[in-house]
Design a protein around this motif. Structure first.
Motif, PDB file in Angstrom:
ATOM      1  N   THR A  17      82.701  44.165  35.488  1.00 41.36           N
ATOM      2  CA  THR A  17      81.317  43.915  35.874  1.00 41.36           C
ATOM      3  C   THR A  17      81.237  44.109  37.372  1.00 41.36           C
ATOM      4  O   THR A  17      82.006  43.503  38.108  1.00 41.36           O
ATOM      5  CB  THR A  17      80.888  42.485  35.498  1.00 41.36           C
ATOM      6  N   VAL A  19      78.772  44.439  40.977  1.00 41.16           N
ATOM      7  CA  VAL A  19      77.503  44.251  41.673  1.00 41.16           C
ATOM      8  C   VAL A  19      77.721  44.705  43.107  1.00 41.16           C
ATOM      9  O   VAL A  19      78.607  44.208  43.796  1.00 41.16           O
ATOM     10  CB  VAL A  19      77.036  42.787  41.639  1.00 41.16           C
ATOM     11  N   ILE A  31      74.312  37.724  34.412  1.00 43.74           N
ATOM     12  CA  ILE A  31      74.835  39.051  34.119  1.00 43.74           C
ATOM     13  C   ILE A  31      75.962  38.911  33.102  1.00 43.74           C
ATOM     14  O   ILE A  31      76.845  38.073  33.248  1.00 43.74           O
ATOM     15  CB  ILE A  31      75.300  39.771  35.402  1.00 43.74           C
ATOM     16  N   SER A  35      78.512  45.103  32.764  1.00 45.06           N
ATOM     17  CA  SER A  35      77.265  45.509  33.411  1.00 45.06           C
ATOM     18  C   SER A  35      77.520  45.922  34.849  1.00 45.06           C
ATOM     19  O   SER A  35      78.562  45.622  35.426  1.00 45.06           O
ATOM     20  CB  SER A  35      76.261  44.354  33.383  1.00 45.06           C
ATOM     21  N   LEU A  57      70.566  40.150  32.761  1.00 45.94           N
ATOM     22  CA  LEU A  57      71.045  41.518  32.579  1.00 45.94           C
ATOM     23  C   LEU A  57      72.005  41.516  31.396  1.00 45.94           C
ATOM     24  O   LEU A  57      73.077  40.914  31.456  1.00 45.94           O
ATOM     25  CB  LEU A  57      71.738  41.978  33.862  1.00 45.94           C
TER      26      LEU A  57
END
Length: 108
Positions: A17, A19, A31, A35, A57
């Protein structure tokens, strides 16, 4: 996560994941694993993903900026968001499209 962490962030991840550190994320962001939130490779450094408060998300969903995600937004599993999403909307699909307004009764 490289983005600044605000109040009530939830990351449920058993898989990769990501970000972006340039993302601006509001409160109560959730989240799910697999993702990602980031910007296009050739976007200027000032191009950011801005995510409002109370955003969820789904698993495997991707947000590619620069985009602005409003407050109270739900992004479905596997969705690819490449355009702005207004507050109070639910989006899904590739590319992500509005499927309903949050709080709207189900159409089934």
């Amino acid at each position: 996560l490289r983005a600044p962490i605000k109040q009530n962030q939830t990351v449920a991840a058993r898989s990769l994941t990501q970000v972006s550190r340039r993302a601006i994320i509001g409160r109560n962001f959730e989240i799910i694993g697999g993702s990602g939130v980031g910007r296009k490779t050739r976007s200027p450094a000032s191009a950011r993903v801005v995510i409002g408060d109370n955003v969820s998300l789904g698993m495997g969903a991707i947000v590619i900026g620069p985009v602005h995600i409003g407050d109270d937004v739900r992004i479905g599993a596997g969705a690819v968001v490449v355009h702005n999403v207004e507050s109070g909307k639910s989006v899904a699909g590739v590319p992500a499209r509005e499927v309903r307004t949050c709080g709207e009764e189900s159409r089934t």
